[in-house]
Write a protein that holds these residues in place. Structure first.
Motif, mmCIF file in Angstrom:
data_model
loop_
_atom_site.group_PDB
_atom_site.id
_atom_site.type_symbol
_atom_site.label_atom_id
_atom_site.label_comp_id
_atom_site.label_asym_id
_atom_site.label_seq_id
_atom_site.Cartn_x
_atom_site.Cartn_y
_atom_site.Cartn_z
ATOM 1 N N GLN A 128 0.823 -1.207 0.000
ATOM 2 C CA GLN A 128 0.000 0.000 0.000
ATOM 3 C C GLN A 128 0.856 1.255 0.000
ATOM 4 N N TYR A 129 1.944 1.236 0.765
ATOM 5 C CA TYR A 129 2.837 2.394 0.770
ATOM 6 C C TYR A 129 3.500 2.574 -0.594
ATOM 7 N N GLY A 130 3.853 1.452 -1.245
ATOM 8 C CA GLY A 130 4.438 1.541 -2.580
ATOM 9 C C GLY A 130 3.481 2.133 -3.588
ATOM 10 N N ARG A 131 2.214 1.749 -3.517
ATOM 11 C CA ARG A 131 1.212 2.321 -4.425
ATOM 12 C C ARG A 131 1.074 3.825 -4.207
ATOM 13 N N LYS A 132 1.041 4.240 -2.932
ATOM 14 C CA LYS A 132 0.914 5.663 -2.645
ATOM 15 C C LYS A 132 2.151 6.427 -3.122
ATOM 16 N N LEU A 133 3.325 5.873 -2.891
ATOM 17 C CA LEU A 133 4.560 6.518 -3.315
ATOM 18 C C LEU A 133 4.563 6.759 -4.810
ATOM 19 N N LYS A 134 4.198 5.737 -5.571
ATOM 20 C CA LYS A 134 4.207 5.855 -7.031
ATOM 21 C C LYS A 134 3.121 6.801 -7.532
ATOM 22 N N THR A 135 1.909 6.646 -7.004
ATOM 23 C CA THR A 135 0.790 7.426 -7.509
ATOM 24 C C THR A 135 0.923 8.897 -7.170
ATOM 25 N N PHE A 136 1.347 9.214 -5.958
ATOM 26 C CA PHE A 136 1.500 10.619 -5.592
ATOM 27 C C PHE A 136 2.668 11.268 -6.336
ATOM 28 N N ALA A 137 3.669 10.468 -6.725
ATOM 29 C CA ALA A 137 4.754 11.015 -7.533
ATOM 30 C C ALA A 137 4.287 11.297 -8.962
ATOM 31 N N LYS A 138 3.426 10.439 -9.488
ATOM 32 C CA LYS A 138 2.932 10.632 -10.857
ATOM 33 C C LYS A 138 1.868 11.711 -10.940
ATOM 34 N N PHE A 139 1.003 11.779 -9.930
ATOM 35 C CA PHE A 139 -0.117 12.726 -9.966
ATOM 36 C C PHE A 139 0.023 13.731 -8.829
ATOM 37 N N ASN A 140 1.123 14.463 -8.841
ATOM 38 C CA ASN A 140 1.384 15.380 -7.732
ATOM 39 C C ASN A 140 0.509 16.625 -7.765
ATOM 40 N N ASP A 141 -0.283 16.816 -8.830
ATOM 41 C CA ASP A 141 -1.175 17.972 -8.898
ATOM 42 C C ASP A 141 -2.521 17.707 -8.230
ATOM 43 N N TYR A 142 -2.780 16.455 -7.854
ATOM 44 C CA TYR A 142 -4.063 16.096 -7.265
ATOM 45 C C TYR A 142 -3.910 15.942 -5.761
ATOM 46 N N SER A 143 -5.047 15.881 -5.099
ATOM 47 C CA SER A 143 -5.032 15.632 -3.656
ATOM 48 C C SER A 143 -6.076 14.575 -3.341
ATOM 49 N N MET A 144 -5.856 13.854 -2.240
ATOM 50 C CA MET A 144 -6.755 12.760 -1.878
ATOM 51 C C MET A 144 -6.837 12.652 -0.377
ATOM 52 N N ALA A 145 -7.988 12.174 0.096
ATOM 53 C CA ALA A 145 -8.184 11.886 1.512
ATOM 54 C C ALA A 145 -9.090 10.683 1.618
ATOM 55 N N GLY A 146 -9.111 10.085 2.819
ATOM 56 C CA GLY A 146 -10.012 8.954 3.041
ATOM 57 C C GLY A 146 -9.261 7.649 3.153
ATOM 58 N N ASN A 147 -9.848 6.726 3.912
ATOM 59 C CA ASN A 147 -9.264 5.402 4.079
ATOM 60 C C ASN A 147 -10.113 4.327 3.424
ATOM 61 N N ASN A 148 -11.413 4.301 3.739
ATOM 62 C CA ASN A 148 -12.290 3.272 3.202
ATOM 63 C C ASN A 148 -12.998 3.715 1.932
ATOM 64 N N SER A 149 -12.853 4.958 1.526
ATOM 65 C CA SER A 149 -13.405 5.457 0.274
ATOM 66 C C SER A 149 -12.477 6.561 -0.224
ATOM 67 N N ALA A 150 -12.544 6.824 -1.520
ATOM 68 C CA ALA A 150 -11.643 7.802 -2.119
ATOM 69 C C ALA A 150 -12.323 9.163 -2.205
ATOM 70 N N TRP A 151 -11.650 10.182 -1.699
ATOM 71 C CA TRP A 151 -12.070 11.572 -1.863
ATOM 72 C C TRP A 151 -10.962 12.265 -2.641
ATOM 73 N N ALA A 152 -11.241 12.608 -3.884
ATOM 74 C CA ALA A 152 -10.227 13.194 -4.752
ATOM 75 C C ALA A 152 -10.679 14.559 -5.233
#
Length: 356
Positions: A128-152
């Motif tokens: 899970q940490y690897g997914r976050k590391l990669k995704t936040f590096a690729k999409f650094n213009d977006y923001s996200m919150a939430g654990n059991n659902s995605a808030w983007a």
């Protein structure tokens, strides 16, 4: 003497399994790094991030490959002992085949515990940490919150995703639109949604309420489209996937789904399959015993490795096929998860009992 011999066999199985795991992890890491080449340079995702991503995902590969590695390792260990006539000497000393199978099973139990630790406490958080590391590096213009659902957040729009039912397929999608002064202008809800390769959303059973200065206007459409910059990869971060959850997380989420009257079969199958796959490690190593006393007693390392890979791949494919087909044909999750391991136990027991 029995204690010394048992430790000798157990060390041989564990040592060969560790050697096989090193080779499989090296090949898996190389393959995973090659698959990241297209993403290097996207956003701030660099070569160093790719290496970090590979390292964080290797424990998951280890969990999936340990049954195959355990079988190959036990085939190599017992095969080498048989080829050098050490097993013949052990049998001549009065040790039965069942006793040798028991020693091998003890090594399998150690490997089973090791597999359980990796699958429960190591692989899920690192993946899970690897997914976050990669995704936040690729999409650094977006923001996200939430654990059991995605808030983007994408510009003046916020999207909430409650559930992911399949690849690029989502349920319970909410769309919030704001103006330049951050005032809420509309709220939309779709029962189901899908995203194509161009990040275009197709919203089904869509209901939208537009907030004006004096009234609220509501419209309903069976289907509508929405264009965003949010990709399925980015939204998948906060959506629970059965394969990436530990056993205790799966159990908790199953209870949550049942309490809310939702379908929990996918997560129940994943929960029992994780337990069954871990238990299979202790059984699959014993399958090497009949090969050591049978037709492969004088064969080389390469032949044993090929046989081990073939048996492991067949077991893995059967388990995956049943997990996928069980959901389609509404088969009980408990049967779907445990059937491959049960068949493996039956085959192993029959094969060992026939050794003379």
């Amino acid at each position: 003497m029995t204690s010394i011999l048992s430790r000798y066999v157990i060390k041989a199985v564990l040592g060969n399994t560790a050697l096989v795991m090193l080779v499989l992890m090296a090949l898996s890491g190389l393959y995973l790094f090659i698959t990241q080449q297209d993403d290097i340079g996207v956003g701030t995702f660099s070569v160093e991030d790719a290496f970090m991503f590979v390292g964080l995902n290797l424990p998951k590969y280890a969990f999936d490959l340990l049954p195959i590695a355990a079988l190959i390792g036990s085939l190599l260990a017992l095969g080498n002992l048989a080829r050098t006539l050490e097993l013949v000497v052990v049998r001549a000393a009065g040790v039965s085949t069942m006793r040798i199978a028991l020693w091998t099973a003890m090594a399998g139990v150690i490997l089973m515990v090791f597999t359980g630790v990796i699958g429960e406490w190591v692989a899920p958080p690192m993946e899970q940490y690897g997914r976050k590391l990669k995704t936040f590096a690729k999409f650094n213009d977006y923001s996200m919150a939430g654990n059991n659902s995605a808030w983007a957040k994408d510009g003046d729009m916020m999207i909430s995703v409650r559930q992911q039912s399949a690849d690029n397929r989502y349920g319970g999608v909410y769309v919030f639109n704001f103006d330049a002064q951050r005032r809420l202008r509309s709220v939309g809800h779709a029962n189901n949604a899908s995203i194509d390769e161009n990040n275009k959303w197709r919203l089904e059973n869509y209901v939208e309420s537009s907030i004006n200065d004096e009234f609220v206007d509501t419209r309903k459409e069976p289907e509508t489209e929405l264009q965003t910059r949010l990709s399925p990869e980015f939204l998948g971060l906060a959506v629970l996937e059965a394969d990436s959850l530990p056993g205790r997380g799966l159990y908790t989420y199953i209870q949550h789904l049942r309490a809310n009257g939702l379908d929990s079969r996918t997560y129940e199958t994943a929960f029992w399959a994780r337990i069954a796959r871990t238990a299979a490690v202790a059984i699959i190593v014993v399958l090497a015993v009949p090969f050591a006393f049978g037709p492969m007693r004088s064969t080389g390392t390469g032949a044993r490795t090929v046989v081990g890979i073939m048996i492991g791949v067949v077991f893995f494919l059967l388990a995956k096929m049943l997990e996928s087909g069980g959901e389609v044909f509404n088969m009980p999750p408990l049967m779907v998860a445990w059937l491959p391991t049960f068949l493996l136990a039956v085959i192993t027991t029959v094969a060992v009992s026939r050794v003379r």
